[in-house]
Design a protein around this motif. Structure first.
Motif, PDB file in Angstrom:
ATOM      1  N   UNK A   1       0.785  -1.152   0.021  1.00  0.00           N
ATOM      2  CA  UNK A   1      -0.166  -0.012  -0.037  1.00  0.00           C
ATOM      3  C   UNK A   1       0.901   1.203  -0.061  1.00  0.00           C
ATOM      4  N   UNK A   2       0.510   2.232  -0.676  1.00  0.00           N
ATOM      5  CA  UNK A   2       1.033   3.636  -0.544  1.00  0.00           C
ATOM      6  C   UNK A   2      -0.420   4.614  -0.339  1.00  0.00           C
ATOM      7  N   UNK A   3       0.119   5.773  -0.115  1.00  0.00           N
ATOM      8  CA  UNK A   3      -1.023   6.751  -0.015  1.00  0.00           C
ATOM      9  C   UNK A   3      -2.305   6.887  -0.779  1.00  0.00           C
ATOM     10  N   UNK A   4      -1.799   6.649  -2.205  1.00  0.00           N
ATOM     11  CA  UNK A   4      -2.837   6.456  -3.097  1.00  0.00           C
ATOM     12  C   UNK A   4      -3.220   5.368  -4.078  1.00  0.00           C
ATOM     13  N   UNK A   5      -2.368   4.396  -3.722  1.00  0.00           N
ATOM     14  CA  UNK A   5      -2.522   3.193  -4.466  1.00  0.00           C
ATOM     15  C   UNK A   5      -2.401   1.746  -3.607  1.00  0.00           C
ATOM     16  N   UNK A   6      -2.890   0.729  -4.314  1.00  0.00           N
ATOM     17  CA  UNK A   6      -2.705  -0.505  -3.793  1.00  0.00           C
ATOM     18  C   UNK A   6      -2.115  -1.595  -4.835  1.00  0.00           C
TER      19      UNK A   6
ATOM     20  N   UNK B   1       5.333   6.248  -7.514  1.00  0.00           N
ATOM     21  CA  UNK B   1       4.798   5.877  -6.287  1.00  0.00           C
ATOM     22  C   UNK B   1       4.772   4.190  -6.095  1.00  0.00           C
ATOM     23  N   UNK B   2       4.234   3.777  -7.106  1.00  0.00           N
ATOM     24  CA  UNK B   2       4.148   2.383  -7.212  1.00  0.00           C
ATOM     25  C   UNK B   2       5.582   1.594  -7.147  1.00  0.00           C
ATOM     26  N   UNK B   3       6.374   2.127  -7.986  1.00  0.00           N
ATOM     27  CA  UNK B   3       7.632   1.449  -8.086  1.00  0.00           C
ATOM     28  C   UNK B   3       8.564   1.814  -6.693  1.00  0.00           C
ATOM     29  N   UNK B   4       8.453   2.862  -6.025  1.00  0.00           N
ATOM     30  CA  UNK B   4       9.042   3.091  -5.010  1.00  0.00           C
ATOM     31  C   UNK B   4       8.761   2.096  -3.892  1.00  0.00           C
TER      32      UNK B   4
END
Length: 174
Positions: free
Chosen positions: A7-12, A101-104
């Motif tokens: 999980x990130x702030x905006x993505x799963x 964001x996904x790659x991080x």
């Protein structure tokens, strides 16, 4: 076996399912998306999507994560690490920082879970958005090669890039 989502702030980042087939086909249908990828055919069919989902169910460790926008629940693209880091986003989701964001989160997970000393990726000549994502992650240019693009139906110049564990850890305070 299902993986625990990232999980990130905006993505799963999650496993792909058969319910994702229509979004995969729609996302990879524009040549402007598929044409930047090495192994994706164009046009992209439901059978291609089904094959990919089945393959990822067998071989998934770091590869084949669906990128879901948490706010809408929509599948925005796919990211994975097999031999290299690769990713794509459907056109409506491009330009929002989602790839970075996904790659991080995936690269962090990869380095935390493996003993790998580096990670390789690349982008086709002219694919500046992918170059900028890799650059933001700390990847540096590592030479060029000629690679077959299934969608393009020809060899293209691939600018290889490399990220070392040491550079990643220095950047993230590890």
């Amino acid at each position: 076996m299902a993986r625990e989502p990232l999980r990130t702030e905006r993505l799963l980042l999650r496993d792909l399912t058969e319910a994702d087939i229509p979004a995969l086909v729609e996302g990879l249908s524009p040549f402007e998306v598929a044409g930047w990828l090495t192994v994706v055919p164009h046009p992209y069919s439901e059978a291609d999507a089904r094959w990919f989902i089945d393959k990822m169910a067998e071989e998934q460790r770091f590869d084949g994560w669906g990128i879901e926008e948490r706010r809408s629940g929509a599948l925005a693209g796919v990211i994975g690490i097999c031999d290299t880091l690769g990713f794509w986003l459907a056109r409506p989701f491009q330009g929002r920082g989602y790839a970075t964001e996904a790659a991080e989160v995936l690269v962090g997970h990869y380095f935390a879970e493996t003993g790998a000393e580096d990670l390789v990726s690349g982008h086709f000549e002219g694919n500046y958005p992918s170059f900028h994502v890799l650059e933001k992650l700390g990847f540096v240019r590592d030479g060029d090669s000629r690679v077959w693009s299934k969608a393009q139906g020809m060899e293209m110049t691939l600018h290889r890039m490399r990220l070392t564990r040491a550079a990643w850890e220095a950047r993230h305070g590890d």
